[in-house]
Design a protein around this motif. Structure first.
Motif, PDB file in Angstrom:
ATOM      1  N   SER A 324       0.796  -1.188   0.055  1.00  0.00           N
ATOM      2  CA  SER A 324      -0.027  -0.081  -0.125  1.00  0.00           C
ATOM      3  C   SER A 324       0.777   1.294   0.027  1.00  0.00           C
ATOM      4  O   SER A 324       0.510   2.323  -0.639  1.00  0.00           O
ATOM      5  CB  SER A 324      -0.914  -0.015   1.381  1.00  0.00           C
ATOM      6  OG  SER A 324      -1.762  -1.126   1.277  1.00  0.00           O
ATOM      7  N   ASN A 327       4.031   0.331  -3.066  1.00  0.00           N
ATOM      8  CA  ASN A 327       3.828  -0.354  -4.396  1.00  0.00           C
ATOM      9  C   ASN A 327       5.272  -0.964  -5.249  1.00  0.00           C
ATOM     10  O   ASN A 327       5.314  -0.655  -6.445  1.00  0.00           O
ATOM     11  CB  ASN A 327       3.190   0.894  -5.386  1.00  0.00           C
ATOM     12  CG  ASN A 327       2.797   0.257  -6.601  1.00  0.00           C
ATOM     13  OD1 ASN A 327       2.302  -0.966  -6.689  1.00  0.00           O
ATOM     14  ND2 ASN A 327       2.762   1.028  -7.650  1.00  0.00           N
ATOM     15  N   CYS A 353      -4.340  -9.858  -3.234  1.00  0.00           N
ATOM     16  CA  CYS A 353      -5.103  -9.263  -4.451  1.00  0.00           C
ATOM     17  C   CYS A 353      -6.396  -8.946  -3.906  1.00  0.00           C
ATOM     18  O   CYS A 353      -7.146  -7.934  -4.705  1.00  0.00           O
ATOM     19  CB  CYS A 353      -5.429 -10.488  -5.445  1.00  0.00           C
ATOM     20  SG  CYS A 353      -3.896 -10.785  -6.480  1.00  0.00           S
ATOM     21  N   GLU A 354      -7.000  -9.473  -2.885  1.00  0.00           N
ATOM     22  CA  GLU A 354      -8.079  -8.998  -2.322  1.00  0.00           C
ATOM     23  C   GLU A 354      -8.181  -7.798  -1.648  1.00  0.00           C
ATOM     24  O   GLU A 354      -9.156  -6.901  -1.614  1.00  0.00           O
ATOM     25  CB  GLU A 354      -8.798 -10.188  -1.470  1.00  0.00           C
ATOM     26  CG  GLU A 354     -10.110  -9.719  -0.824  1.00  0.00           C
ATOM     27  CD  GLU A 354     -10.330 -11.018   0.324  1.00  0.00           C
ATOM     28  OE1 GLU A 354     -11.318 -10.725   1.215  1.00  0.00           O
ATOM     29  OE2 GLU A 354      -9.784 -12.103   0.071  1.00  0.00           O
ATOM     30  N   TRP A 355      -7.098  -7.556  -0.694  1.00  0.00           N
ATOM     31  CA  TRP A 355      -6.681  -6.536  -0.088  1.00  0.00           C
ATOM     32  C   TRP A 355      -6.286  -5.112  -0.420  1.00  0.00           C
ATOM     33  O   TRP A 355      -6.370  -3.974   0.020  1.00  0.00           O
ATOM     34  CB  TRP A 355      -5.742  -6.925   1.230  1.00  0.00           C
ATOM     35  CG  TRP A 355      -6.291  -8.149   1.958  1.00  0.00           C
ATOM     36  CD1 TRP A 355      -7.483  -8.563   2.226  1.00  0.00           C
ATOM     37  CD2 TRP A 355      -5.619  -8.895   2.817  1.00  0.00           C
ATOM     38  NE1 TRP A 355      -7.802  -9.635   3.075  1.00  0.00           N
ATOM     39  CE2 TRP A 355      -6.568  -9.656   3.472  1.00  0.00           C
ATOM     40  CE3 TRP A 355      -4.268  -8.983   3.244  1.00  0.00           C
ATOM     41  CZ2 TRP A 355      -6.114 -10.752   4.536  1.00  0.00           C
ATOM     42  CZ3 TRP A 355      -3.683  -9.903   4.161  1.00  0.00           C
ATOM     43  CH2 TRP A 355      -4.882 -10.941   4.631  1.00  0.00           C
ATOM     44  N   VAL A 356      -5.253  -5.332  -1.389  1.00  0.00           N
ATOM     45  CA  VAL A 356      -4.833  -4.049  -2.093  1.00  0.00           C
ATOM     46  C   VAL A 356      -4.999  -3.779  -3.553  1.00  0.00           C
ATOM     47  O   VAL A 356      -5.234  -4.925  -4.230  1.00  0.00           O
ATOM     48  CB  VAL A 356      -3.233  -4.123  -1.823  1.00  0.00           C
ATOM     49  CG1 VAL A 356      -2.973  -4.013  -0.170  1.00  0.00           C
ATOM     50  CG2 VAL A 356      -2.639  -5.162  -2.267  1.00  0.00           C
ATOM     51  N   PRO A 357      -5.288  -2.534  -3.952  1.00  0.00           N
ATOM     52  CA  PRO A 357      -5.635  -2.461  -5.375  1.00  0.00           C
ATOM     53  C   PRO A 357      -4.521  -2.895  -6.315  1.00  0.00           C
ATOM     54  O   PRO A 357      -4.766  -3.360  -7.450  1.00  0.00           O
ATOM     55  CB  PRO A 357      -5.745  -0.933  -5.515  1.00  0.00           C
ATOM     56  CG  PRO A 357      -4.888  -0.269  -4.383  1.00  0.00           C
ATOM     57  CD  PRO A 357      -4.917  -1.319  -3.280  1.00  0.00           C
ATOM     58  N   VAL A 358      -3.228  -2.896  -5.990  1.00  0.00           N
ATOM     59  CA  VAL A 358      -2.079  -3.340  -6.896  1.00  0.00           C
ATOM     60  C   VAL A 358      -1.216  -4.280  -6.088  1.00  0.00           C
ATOM     61  O   VAL A 358      -0.442  -3.952  -5.484  1.00  0.00           O
ATOM     62  CB  VAL A 358      -1.374  -2.375  -7.340  1.00  0.00           C
ATOM     63  CG1 VAL A 358      -0.459  -2.731  -8.286  1.00  0.00           C
ATOM     64  CG2 VAL A 358      -2.116  -1.387  -8.255  1.00  0.00           C
ATOM     65  N   ALA A 359      -1.392  -5.513  -6.260  1.00  0.00           N
ATOM     66  CA  ALA A 359      -0.640  -6.576  -5.565  1.00  0.00           C
ATOM     67  C   ALA A 359       0.665  -6.765  -6.284  1.00  0.00           C
ATOM     68  O   ALA A 359       0.737  -6.978  -7.377  1.00  0.00           O
ATOM     69  CB  ALA A 359      -1.422  -7.750  -5.521  1.00  0.00           C
TER      70      ALA A 359
END
Length: 392
Positions: A324, A327, A353-359
């Motif tokens: 987060s 990146n 992938c579920e928790w942050v916009p760009v994993a």
């Protein structure tokens, strides 16, 4: 006066010409005097004279003949990567790893010693000096042949001042470690955090090759990380960036000034072992607690499965926090994390992938215990580029 200026000027030009020759030899691997002359636009007599001088200095060597282009086969020259040596050392809180390498970074000799706990600073220094002496004897080199040693140490290292400002395990709190090691070993020293050395190793020789923004995650007796953004180490305002063991992940204990951080208290290897002591009491010293938990979970031991899920989830929390803020393209999993199986890596990747916009991508470290040594050696190679050998 003019004569002195002309002499100084001619010496400078001579050094520049030798640098050009050395760079051509290194770039081509093997090259003839004629081809050096062509690439550098220096006259053949000039090239021949300087090459002879550099051979006497031990920097260049003849390695046979090349293909003929209509006349006699040319004699090929090669950079003598054994002209000088480099040492590297990494202490991770438990084990001291050391190596001697040539100017290509190839290991010639290695040394390992597990230190009794608690390993205070003086004990580490004694082991470092002993290991260096043993390696010099084994490879038959005098200290004058060493360009320097890169040393990775636990704690917050201040490279500018050569101190370790925070290292509860060794007792180094503001100690002039770089100067102490230099006086003990008699050669230049570059210090850095042990995890930063591991990070550099994986970045230049391991799974980090080809990536520009990487965070290396290490779980051992503590938890730490190394951060490379856009090809450069990020160290923070006081070189304490990457001390993720102090993330507020897990129940908050009462903390003294010399205690571990919250995250590493619960989810470094000792903390996990403490949670598992009821059903992993027979785990051998040096064995992986994660491998043991995975094995027990596959045998359908409910306690092991629950603890494994707890550990993975909390490790993933730290990865989500890092992703987060920074990146990165890649997270490198090392230490105990390298034992996560494919199923576990996928679970963590799915959570991210579920928790942050760009994993970021996840990869297990590939160099094992060599990573820190490769980084330590590379740190010296960066500090002493080949052209500086002409000043020795």
């Amino acid at each position: 006066m003019r004569s002195s200026k002309r002499t100084g000027s001619s010496q400078l030009v001579k050094k520049w010409n030798k640098e050009e020759i050395l760079q051509q030899v290194i770039a081509h691997g093997q090259i003839s005097r004629a081809d050096i002359s062509k690439h550098t636009r220096l006259s053949r007599p000039c090239v021949s004279a300087l090459v002879e001088e550099m051979m006497r200095e031990g920097l260049l060597q003849e390695v046979g003949r090349g293909d003929s282009r209509g006349g006699r086969k040319p004699i090929l020259l090669e950079y003598n990567y054994r002209a000088y040596a480099i040492a590297g050392a990494v202490f991770d809180g438990l084990t001291l790893e050391m190596a001697v390498a040539d100017l290509k970074g190839k290991f010639l000799v290695r040394y390992q010693k597990r230190l009794p706990q608690p390993a205070n600073g003086e004990l580490v220094m004694e082991a470092l000096a002993q290991g260096f002496e043993e390696m010099m004897r084994e490879c038959s080199l005098e200290s004058e042949r060493f360009l320097g040693i890169g040393v990775g140490l636990p704690g917050v290292t201040q490279r500018g001042s050569g101190t370790v400002s925070y290292s509860p395990s060794t007792g180094w709190m503001g100690s002039p470690i770089q100067q102490t090691i230099e006086e003990r070993l008699g050669l230049p020293v570059i210090i850095d955090n042990d995890v930063n050395m591991m990070t550099l190793g994986e970045y230049v020789r391991g799974v980090g090759v080809g990536y520009s923004s990487v965070v290396y995650l290490y779980v051992g007796t503590g938890i730490g990380s190394g951060i490379i953004l856009d090809g450069q180490f990020y160290r923070g305002s006081r070189e304490a960036a990457g001390e993720i063991g102090f993330m507020m992940i897990g129940p908050e204990p009462a903390r003294r000034d010399d205690a571990s951080g919250v995250f590493e208290t619960h989810y470094a290897a000792p903390g996990i072992m403490n949670k598992a002591k009821g059903f992993l009491s027979d785990l051998q010293v040096g064995s992986s607690v994660i491998e043991a938990l995975i094995r027990c979970a596959k045998e359908e031991q409910a306690e092991a499965a629950r603890l494994l899920d707890e550990v993975y989830r909390h490790w993933a929390y730290s990865m989500a926090n890092i992703a987060s803020i920074l990146n990165p393209e890649l997270l490198i999993l090392s230490g105990e994390m390298v034992h996560i199986d494919d199923e576990g890596v996928k679970r963590i990747q799915d959570w991210l992938c579920e928790w942050v916009p760009v994993a970021p991508e996840l990869k297990r470290a590939s160099l094992g215990e060599q990573a820190g040594l490769i980084g330590a050696v590379h740190s010296v190679l960066e500090a002493f580029p080949s052209t500086r050998l002409l000043d020795r």
